[in-house]
Design an enzyme around this catalytic site. Sequence first.
Site, PDB file in Angstrom:
ATOM      1  N   LYS A 191      53.928  39.332  38.906  1.00 51.04           N
ATOM      2  CA  LYS A 191      53.541  38.022  39.455  1.00 51.04           C
ATOM      3  C   LYS A 191      52.492  37.453  38.509  1.00 51.04           C
ATOM      4  O   LYS A 191      51.322  37.803  38.569  1.00 51.04           O
ATOM      5  CB  LYS A 191      52.937  38.222  40.855  1.00 51.04           C
ATOM      6  CG  LYS A 191      53.161  37.085  41.833  1.00 51.04           C
ATOM      7  CD  LYS A 191      52.607  35.738  41.394  1.00 51.04           C
ATOM      8  CE  LYS A 191      51.147  35.573  41.715  1.00 51.04           C
ATOM      9  NZ  LYS A 191      50.570  34.351  41.098  1.00 51.04           N
ATOM     10  N   GLU A 266      41.443  45.876  38.618  1.00 47.20           N
ATOM     11  CA  GLU A 266      40.564  45.540  37.481  1.00 47.20           C
ATOM     12  C   GLU A 266      39.934  44.205  37.822  1.00 47.20           C
ATOM     13  O   GLU A 266      40.606  43.185  37.828  1.00 47.20           O
ATOM     14  CB  GLU A 266      41.383  45.411  36.188  1.00 47.20           C
ATOM     15  CG  GLU A 266      42.067  46.681  35.746  1.00 47.20           C
ATOM     16  CD  GLU A 266      41.105  47.739  35.248  1.00 47.20           C
ATOM     17  OE1 GLU A 266      39.952  47.402  34.925  1.00 47.20           O
ATOM     18  OE2 GLU A 266      41.503  48.909  35.214  1.00 47.20           O
ATOM     19  N   CYS A 300      36.625  39.335  31.421  1.00 46.64           N
ATOM     20  CA  CYS A 300      35.998  40.140  32.480  1.00 46.64           C
ATOM     21  C   CYS A 300      34.853  40.973  31.942  1.00 46.64           C
ATOM     22  O   CYS A 300      33.855  41.183  32.621  1.00 46.64           O
ATOM     23  CB  CYS A 300      37.039  41.035  33.118  1.00 46.64           C
ATOM     24  SG  CYS A 300      37.947  42.011  31.908  1.00 46.64           S
ATOM     25  N   GLU A 397      29.269  36.405  38.644  1.00 48.33           N
ATOM     26  CA  GLU A 397      30.152  36.232  37.491  1.00 48.33           C
ATOM     27  C   GLU A 397      30.448  34.746  37.311  1.00 48.33           C
ATOM     28  O   GLU A 397      30.962  34.094  38.220  1.00 48.33           O
ATOM     29  CB  GLU A 397      31.470  36.994  37.705  1.00 48.33           C
ATOM     30  CG  GLU A 397      32.369  36.907  36.502  1.00 48.33           C
ATOM     31  CD  GLU A 397      33.699  37.618  36.679  1.00 48.33           C
ATOM     32  OE1 GLU A 397      34.358  37.384  37.709  1.00 48.33           O
ATOM     33  OE2 GLU A 397      34.071  38.390  35.786  1.00 48.33           O
TER      34      GLU A 397
END
Length: 496
Positions: A191, A266, A300, A397
């Site tokens: 996906k 992750e 990330c 973040e």
Amino acid sequence: MNELSPVFDRAAARIGQLSGHFINGAWQRGNAAPIDVIDPATETVIGQIASGGATEVDAAVNAARAAFERPEWSAMPAAQRERLLLRLADIVEQHQDEIAAIETLDNGMPYAIARQMAVGSAISSIRYNAGWPRRLNGETTPVSVPGNWHGYTTHDPLGVAALIVPWNAPFAITCTKVSAALAAGCTVVLKPAELAPMSGLRLAELVAEAGFPDGAVNVVTGLGTQAGAALVAHPGVDKISFTGSTATGQSILRESAGSLKRVSLELGGKSASIVFADADLAKAIPGVAMGIFGNSGQVCAAGSRLFLHDAVYDQFLEGLAAFAAKLVVGPGTRDGVHLGPLISAGQKSRVMGYVEAGKAEGASLLFGGDAPAGAGYFVNPTVFVDARPDMRIMREEIFGPVLSVMRFSDTDSLDDLARKANDSIYGLSAYVWTQNLAAAQAMAKKLRSGSVKINGSGMEFALPFGGFRQSGLGRENGRDGVEAFTETKAVMVGWS
Ligand code: NAD
């Protein structure tokens, strides 16, 4: 300017053909209204994807299940699996220019970077994982129960793996997951992210061209809350390998608890860079700069918090400002551009919101904090100094080109420094810059993050990658990354 160069024309034409779900080796269109895909550098529509839901997910999972069970795949010799993966890597390499151009139009990353880093690293990860089918050995173990026994373990493929991918490095992340899952003997339903789905769709065609059986790799496109959620809920999925935000990862873990699907996550990061007084600044300045500004901060593992020693504080920041001043921000289709746009209007306004929060909370803007005029979701490289650990720019973040800097001095012990660097809900990566390798090793031991890089950065596929705390669950790459698509089986053979 080379915006009209043939490679982008060909990529644009190819994008126009990549519409539909790829199920059991064939394109299928759904009935729902398609979703527009936007070039973030120009804000124009470059294509459309099908909006999948439970029906398409069901068809894709059934195709993956049937492919998993067919002897053509389940009994395939390991050497043949290796050969197919190596062939896939070769085919991706033959299409490196085209895929990089698709990635540039779809995600915005500069073409040269897309070619070398995104597609180049994808090829490396496929070749790396191609080595695993023949090396995924178990163990023989002494058995102590009465009698004569031979005890050994095997790593059996989990079955159907749902791979849910983000938009920030779509092709590289997709290829890492797909090749690890196939190397382990799983079949796949992918996906892609709705914001940058095109290179994942193109990969499905190349997988078929490489000779993988129909149904080994299926792709369902659509929204996360529809196609993604349907995959997470589907009882025929054995494993979910997800890369994306911590909030979505938490929701996937909750939603999959009922069926105890195996889950790897992750997730996000707020990684620390630590520059000591004896660091080689000629390497540390560009290293720290590209560690946060590279891919416009949409990484990330970005080093978004910088702890900088007093003795080199001014010199380092002068060097950083000079380095950043030379970075060209612009459309990734242009020669000489270093930083492309952010992925979407929403992401740009989120990042600019953090810039405002940093100012409001009392950090000082050293440079940046603004966006170039005109079309495209661009944000200039930004550095805040005088940051405090309680500020949102130090805790959350941002996923943009925004660095927050704190000063330290000789009065801080290595333990003090590690405590500051570890003061985060995340724990994905950390970067240490020093010529004192004893201090570096001591820091590597004290830092609570999945990776520690000393005097450099970059991805090594032979080493596991993943996060402590809310940066994730499980590891990708290395043996861990392939074993994550397997279940360990213990076999005991009584021989007398
Ligand atoms: P996201 O969580 O919004 O989306 C990621 C993927 O999940 C997309 O394909 C999306 O469609 C899908 N999704 C969304 N909601 C879902 C749901 N309820 N159920 C199932 N699937 C769903 O993340 P994003 O904004 O695309 O990516 C940015 C995030 O990814 C950042 O937080 C970044 O740190 C993280 N990231 C982590 C790594 C890593 O390896 N740790 C690598 C790259 C990006």
